[in-house]
Design a protein around this motif. Structure first.
Motif, PDB file in Angstrom:
ATOM      1  N   LEU A  66       0.824  -1.207   0.000  1.00 33.40           N
ATOM      2  CA  LEU A  66       0.000   0.000   0.000  1.00 33.40           C
ATOM      3  C   LEU A  66       0.863   1.263   0.000  1.00 33.40           C
ATOM      4  O   LEU A  66       0.491   2.277  -0.613  1.00 33.40           O
ATOM      5  N   VAL A 109      -6.417  -7.039  -6.458  1.00 35.66           N
ATOM      6  CA  VAL A 109      -6.753  -5.945  -5.548  1.00 35.66           C
ATOM      7  C   VAL A 109      -8.146  -5.438  -5.889  1.00 35.66           C
ATOM      8  O   VAL A 109      -8.613  -5.599  -7.028  1.00 35.66           O
ATOM      9  N   THR A 111     -10.371  -2.026  -6.326  1.00 33.86           N
ATOM     10  CA  THR A 111     -10.207  -0.589  -6.540  1.00 33.86           C
ATOM     11  C   THR A 111     -11.595   0.028  -6.680  1.00 33.86           C
ATOM     12  O   THR A 111     -12.276  -0.192  -7.677  1.00 33.86           O
ATOM     13  N   CYS A 118     -17.381  -0.962  -2.623  1.00 34.99           N
ATOM     14  CA  CYS A 118     -16.323  -1.947  -2.420  1.00 34.99           C
ATOM     15  C   CYS A 118     -16.305  -2.936  -3.583  1.00 34.99           C
ATOM     16  O   CYS A 118     -17.211  -2.952  -4.415  1.00 34.99           O
ATOM     17  N   ASN A 135     -10.706   3.875  -3.037  1.00 30.82           N
ATOM     18  CA  ASN A 135     -10.263   2.962  -1.995  1.00 30.82           C
ATOM     19  C   ASN A 135      -9.486   1.828  -2.658  1.00 30.82           C
ATOM     20  O   ASN A 135      -9.975   1.194  -3.593  1.00 30.82           O
ATOM     21  N   VAL A 136      -8.276   1.600  -2.173  1.00 33.15           N
ATOM     22  CA  VAL A 136      -7.450   0.492  -2.650  1.00 33.15           C
ATOM     23  C   VAL A 136      -7.335  -0.517  -1.514  1.00 33.15           C
ATOM     24  O   VAL A 136      -6.774  -0.211  -0.459  1.00 33.15           O
ATOM     25  N   ASP A 137      -7.901  -1.703  -1.736  1.00 34.20           N
ATOM     26  CA  ASP A 137      -8.016  -2.732  -0.697  1.00 34.20           C
ATOM     27  C   ASP A 137      -7.058  -3.872  -1.020  1.00 34.20           C
ATOM     28  O   ASP A 137      -7.254  -4.614  -1.987  1.00 34.20           O
ATOM     29  N   ASP A 148      -4.950  -7.867   5.782  1.00 37.72           N
ATOM     30  CA  ASP A 148      -5.991  -7.191   5.005  1.00 37.72           C
ATOM     31  C   ASP A 148      -6.125  -5.753   5.490  1.00 37.72           C
ATOM     32  O   ASP A 148      -6.380  -5.522   6.673  1.00 37.72           O
ATOM     33  N   SER A 150      -6.981  -1.391   3.858  1.00 37.21           N
ATOM     34  CA  SER A 150      -7.224  -0.545   2.690  1.00 37.21           C
ATOM     35  C   SER A 150      -7.025   0.916   3.070  1.00 37.21           C
ATOM     36  O   SER A 150      -7.102   1.292   4.245  1.00 37.21           O
ATOM     37  N   GLU A 244     -13.469  -1.552   9.346  1.00 39.54           N
ATOM     38  CA  GLU A 244     -13.529  -1.071   7.964  1.00 39.54           C
ATOM     39  C   GLU A 244     -14.921  -0.556   7.579  1.00 39.54           C
ATOM     40  O   GLU A 244     -15.547  -1.063   6.651  1.00 39.54           O
ATOM     41  N   TRP A 275     -11.895   3.222   5.058  1.00 34.99           N
ATOM     42  CA  TRP A 275     -10.536   2.874   5.472  1.00 34.99           C
ATOM     43  C   TRP A 275     -10.633   1.531   6.189  1.00 34.99           C
ATOM     44  O   TRP A 275     -11.643   1.239   6.828  1.00 34.99           O
ATOM     45  N   GLU A 276      -9.571   0.755   6.116  1.00 39.41           N
ATOM     46  CA  GLU A 276      -9.579  -0.553   6.787  1.00 39.41           C
ATOM     47  C   GLU A 276      -8.264  -0.786   7.513  1.00 39.41           C
ATOM     48  O   GLU A 276      -7.187  -0.615   6.939  1.00 39.41           O
TER      49      GLU A 276
END
Length: 291
Positions: A66, A109, A111, A118, A135-137, A148, A150, A244, A275-276
């Motif tokens: 990340l 991933v 995006t 999500c 959001n990039v998870d 895990d 994000s 999250e 956010w996660e």
């Protein structure tokens, strides 16, 4: 807990300490709550010190990946490029992208841009532009252990409305972290998250929540961020789960794309943000393992 073990025997967790100096107090408390009928997580989902160290190794890769995305993301980047970065950086570090092939998910991933809540699928056709929020998870398997987390990224100059949404969701996560306390119901955390979102004029997605993680990608418990206080399983030292919340600017109603069967969007088309983090419940609160 069905193990028969003497107080002076080595603890079952592998710490090398005597049972009475290690997990005896926790197990005694665990049994007491179970006997009272209090909802409590299965014992085999409470992580041992050795498992926690292995999970932290996976988390270090996840964080690094990340961080790489954060350094390279910007206007003109396609979400497929992000997928390429995540895949290559994860493999380079000895990990495996957990989403790839999970229940048929086609990429490494997720995006999720603007109104996508999500599970957005990377594509060469989706190009980030000024004003987007994404959001990039990222999720990683390393030596059989899972991590895990994000992050939200603001592309160029974004609107004040989007900026406030992204800021508020991060505050929700920080409040959630502060409410993780051993031997208290997990609903206390979810309720505090929900309250902060509502106070700022937002809604929180009800159907999708957090989860246990570490030995598997998704474990019990399922974690709600619209929960009532004093509800849900007890948070126990050694328990690992994600915080999250998915917070919407408009209604909390969502739908899943019928074509790809993955992408979740807001019904009203207004932005959503998330956010996660991964947290480990400790004897005094929690430790954030992955962000």
């Amino acid at each position: 807990m069905t193990l028969k073990i003497g107080r002076n025997d080595p603890c079952w967790c592998g710490s090398g300490k005597k049972y009475k100096k290690c997990h005896e107090a926790i197990v005694t408390k665990y049994k007491q709550f179970r006997q009272k009928g209090v909802p409590i997580l299965a014992h085999d989902l409470i992580k041992t010190p050795e498992q926690i160290e292995k999970i932290k190794e996976s988390c270090r890769i996840n964080i690094a990946v990340l961080d790489y995305v954060a350094e390279h993301i910007g206007p003109g980047v396609t979400t497929q490029e992000i997928d390429n970065w995540v895949h290559e950086e994860t493999i380079k570090r000895g990990g495996i992208p957990a989403p790839l092939g999970y229940d048929g998910f086609p990429k490494s991933v997720c995006t999720s841009i603007n109104e996508v809540v999500c599970h957005g699928i990377p594509s060469d056709d989706v190009v980030l532009k000024e004003g987007d929020i994404i959001n990039v998870d990222v999720s990683t398997i390393y030596n059989g252990y899972f991590s895990d987390s994000s992050r939200m990224f603001c592309i160029g100059k974004i609107s004040e409305e989007k900026e406030k949404l992204v800021k508020t969701v991060k505050e929700c996560v920080e409040i959630g972290i502060s409410k993780v306390k051993p031997w208290e119901p997990i609903g206390n955390m979810g309720s505090a998250v929900h309250k902060h979102a509502l106070e700022n004029g937002y809604t929180v997605v009800r159907e999708i929540g957090g989860h246990g993680v570490g030995l598997e990608f998704h474990e019990d418990p399922w974690v709600s961020y619209t929960s009532e206080e004093n509800s849900g399983v007890l948070m126990i030292p050694g328990m690992i789960f994600t915080i999250e919340p998915m917070v919407n600017m408009g209604t909390d109603e969502i739908y899943t794309d019928e074509e790809d069967e993955w992408t979740v969007r807001t019904v009203d088309g207004l932005p959503s943000a998330q956010w996660e983090v991964m947290v480990l419940v400790t004897d005094t609160g929690c430790e954030v393992l992955c962000w």
